[in-house]
Design a protein around this motif. Structure first.
Motif, PDB file in Angstrom:
ATOM      1  N   LYS A  20       0.975  -1.280   0.200  1.00  0.00           N
ATOM      2  CA  LYS A  20      -0.061  -0.039  -0.006  1.00  0.00           C
ATOM      3  C   LYS A  20       0.165   1.546  -0.325  1.00  0.00           C
ATOM      4  O   LYS A  20       1.512   1.714   0.789  1.00  0.00           O
TER       5      LYS A  20
ATOM      6  N   GLU B 128      -5.840   8.511   5.105  1.00  0.00           N
ATOM      7  CA  GLU B 128      -5.821   7.664   5.485  1.00  0.00           C
ATOM      8  C   GLU B 128      -3.286   6.361   5.627  1.00  0.00           C
ATOM      9  O   GLU B 128      -3.092   6.722   4.472  1.00  0.00           O
TER      10      GLU B 128
ATOM     11  N   ALA C  31      -4.839  -0.240   5.456  1.00  0.00           N
ATOM     12  CA  ALA C  31      -5.247  -0.464   4.385  1.00  0.00           C
ATOM     13  C   ALA C  31      -5.705  -1.476   4.463  1.00  0.00           C
ATOM     14  O   ALA C  31      -7.010  -1.781   3.279  1.00  0.00           O
TER      15      ALA C  31
END
Length: 124
Positions: A59, A67, A72
């Motif tokens: 990610k 975020e 995630a």
């Protein structure tokens, strides 16, 4: 919208390149990248860590994102990764003696300075 998707894709690929280098530096061997399983999904990186098969989700986020990349992977995403890991091992001769581990690599790209790469082992 197309330019934004292209930028997101380039950012994701850059993060995956950094992640693959991090795994290599940690002594792991990258076996495959971006393995797709029909509509089920994709495994970003498949690697071997000794006798353990590592399914790695990457990610990548830019600084200031809503975020953190490590946040995630939801329980639903973890379940999907476990299913993808099972499919990969079925198609490639079964699980190795050390079993299968699912890792997460979070890449944070600051506005200035070097990327921050975090590797969490055994997240799912």
């Amino acid at each position: 919208m197309r330019a934004r998707n292209a930028q997101r894709s380039a950012t994701g690929k850059y993060g995956e390149d950094l992640a693959a280098r991090r795994l290599g530096a940690a002594g792991m061997t990258v076996l495959q990248r971006n393995w797709r399983c029909g509509r089920t999904g994709e495994i970003d990186i498949v690697a071997r860590d000794g006798d353990v098969l590592v399914i790695c989700e990457v990610k990548t986020r830019r600084a200031g994102s809503f975020e953190h990349p490590m946040a995630a992977v939801t329980p639903a995403k973890a379940q999907r990764l476990r299913g993808l890991a099972e499919r990969w091992t079925q198609e490639h001769g079964g699980a190795p003696p050390g079993g299968v581990r699912i890792d997460l690599i979070g890449v944070l790209l600051p506005d200035r300075g070097s990327p921050v790469v975090e590797h969490a082992r055994g997240v799912a």
